[in-house]
Design a protein around this motif. Structure first.
Motif, PDB file in Angstrom:
ATOM      1  N   ARG A  40      -8.441   4.446  -3.510  1.00 51.02           N
ATOM      2  CA  ARG A  40      -9.708   3.745  -3.329  1.00 51.02           C
ATOM      3  C   ARG A  40     -10.405   3.356  -4.621  1.00 51.02           C
ATOM      4  N   PRO A  42     -12.321   5.059   7.077  1.00 49.62           N
ATOM      5  CA  PRO A  42     -11.515   5.730   6.046  1.00 49.62           C
ATOM      6  C   PRO A  42     -11.694   7.249   6.106  1.00 49.62           C
ATOM      7  N   SER A  53     -13.058   8.445  -6.743  1.00 49.32           N
ATOM      8  CA  SER A  53     -12.228   7.252  -6.567  1.00 49.32           C
ATOM      9  C   SER A  53     -11.093   7.238  -7.575  1.00 49.32           C
ATOM     10  N   GLN A  82      -8.256  11.964  -4.578  1.00 51.51           N
ATOM     11  CA  GLN A  82      -8.336  10.951  -3.520  1.00 51.51           C
ATOM     12  C   GLN A  82      -7.023  10.190  -3.322  1.00 51.51           C
ATOM     13  N   THR A 104       0.811  -1.218   0.000  1.00 50.69           N
ATOM     14  CA  THR A 104       0.000   0.000   0.000  1.00 50.69           C
ATOM     15  C   THR A 104       0.842   1.264   0.000  1.00 50.69           C
ATOM     16  N   GLY A 109      -6.148   1.515   1.814  1.00 56.39           N
ATOM     17  CA  GLY A 109      -6.558   2.824   1.340  1.00 56.39           C
ATOM     18  C   GLY A 109      -5.475   3.527   0.547  1.00 56.39           C
ATOM     19  N   THR A 143     -11.769   0.394   0.299  1.00 54.87           N
ATOM     20  CA  THR A 143     -12.563   1.544   0.706  1.00 54.87           C
ATOM     21  C   THR A 143     -12.979   1.466   2.168  1.00 54.87           C
ATOM     22  N   SER A 144     -12.879   0.283   2.752  1.00 56.58           N
ATOM     23  CA  SER A 144     -13.105   0.097   4.183  1.00 56.58           C
ATOM     24  C   SER A 144     -12.182  -1.013   4.655  1.00 56.58           C
ATOM     25  N   SER A 190      -4.195  -0.723  -1.341  1.00 58.78           N
ATOM     26  CA  SER A 190      -4.537   0.649  -1.711  1.00 58.78           C
ATOM     27  C   SER A 190      -5.983   0.784  -2.155  1.00 58.78           C
ATOM     28  N   CYS A 191      -6.514  -0.250  -2.780  1.00 55.36           N
ATOM     29  CA  CYS A 191      -7.848  -0.159  -3.379  1.00 55.36           C
ATOM     30  C   CYS A 191      -8.969  -0.193  -2.352  1.00 55.36           C
ATOM     31  N   ASN A 228      -7.469   8.623   2.817  1.00 55.56           N
ATOM     32  CA  ASN A 228      -8.258   7.502   3.338  1.00 55.56           C
ATOM     33  C   ASN A 228      -7.386   6.338   3.808  1.00 55.56           C
TER      34      ASN A 228
END
Length: 265
Positions: free
Chosen positions: A203, A129, A211, A30, A5, A200, A234-235, A231-232, A34
């Motif tokens: 995202r 995030p 995103s 973004q 990440t 994160g 979202t939570s 990295s992708c 996050n």
């Protein structure tokens, strides 16, 4: 395909040109934001009586895992999301023989001596995030190769702090109901990076305005770039995310191969 990440964030943020002055594929703003990690190092332990003169033999089962339960039976809390537990039971004091680096028959005998047993439950909690939790390129500092360094600005907030109270108390309650005695609770503190489950900064989402990646882990802005690590996310959920990364990578690779064959990449 990027390996980790923070490494992904550094590479993407440091890849700039006239089209992407704030990092490649960052028209959404973004990229680098996050940032999440799990928070842990809290829970409870208790003494297990009745086995002081016994020892196990053969293949020992693995530890326990208790999935997140906040969403069951209308459970209401003053925070969102939740936590799970990892734990197990073991004889106390066996690790001292490992520290001695003993060998031979006496070492094996010592490891098999009966003794006091204890049960432990350690919690892993979800971190939300937050946009302000981020990584960025600090151009005022350089590494030994003359490259600007990656700076991290990330903290646990009130939601996680409230959660940690229940992460401790629920463990103690479970051990008590199970009949264990001499229950001890602990919270040794946690900060982002300690759990080494960074997520994160790039995202995934349907909307390129909010995103960095699409559902195939492909950059909205640069179709021939795929990012398949944490990295992708979202939570963060509360479980170990490694298998999810592997599944996303396999899916993204399959999609990329098919797109190459079609001439779309």
């Amino acid at each position: 395909m990027c390996a980790s990440t923070l490494a992904s964030a550094f590479i993407l943020l440091n890849s700039v040109d006239e089209s992407f002055p704030d990092g490649i594929g960052n028209t959404s703003g973004q990229l680098g934001h996050n940032l999440m990690d799990h928070h842990f190092r809290c829970g409870a332990s208790a003494k297990v009586d009745g086995y002081e003169d016994k020892y196990y033999y053969g293949r020992r089962p693995n530890g326990i895992y208790i999935p997140r339960f906040r969403n069951l039976f209308g459970d209401k809390r003053d925070y969102v999301r939740g936590f799970g537990y990892q734990g197990g039971a073991s004889r106390e004091g066996w690790a001292k023989e490992v520290a001695e680096l003993n060998i031979g028959g006496e070492f094996k005998d010592a490891l098999c001596e009966p003794g006091q047993w204890s049960m432990g439950m350690g919690a892993f909690g979800e971190m939300l995030p937050y946009y302000e939790n981020r990584v960025f390129i600090d151009k005022s500092k350089q590494d030994k190769w003359g490259q600007p360094v990656l700076a991290i600005d990330c903290e646990l907030k009130e939601n996680e702090k409230k959660m940690r109270v229940d992460m401790v108390n629920d463990a103690a309650e479970m051990l008590e109901v199970a009949g264990f005695k001499k229950i001890n609770t602990y919270d040794n503190g946690s900060f982002p990076g300690m759990a080494i489950h960074e997520m994160g900064t790039a995202r995934m989402g349907r909307d390129p305005k909010t995103s960095v990646l699409n559902r195939w882990n492909q950059m909205h802005d640069v179709p021939n770039v795929f990012v398949t690590d944490g990295s992708c996310m979202t939570s963060a959920a509360c479980q170990n995310p490694s298998l999810t990364y592997m599944a996303l990578t396999a899916r993204a690779a399959d999609f990329a191969v098919n797109e190459l064959k079609k001439g779309n990449l």
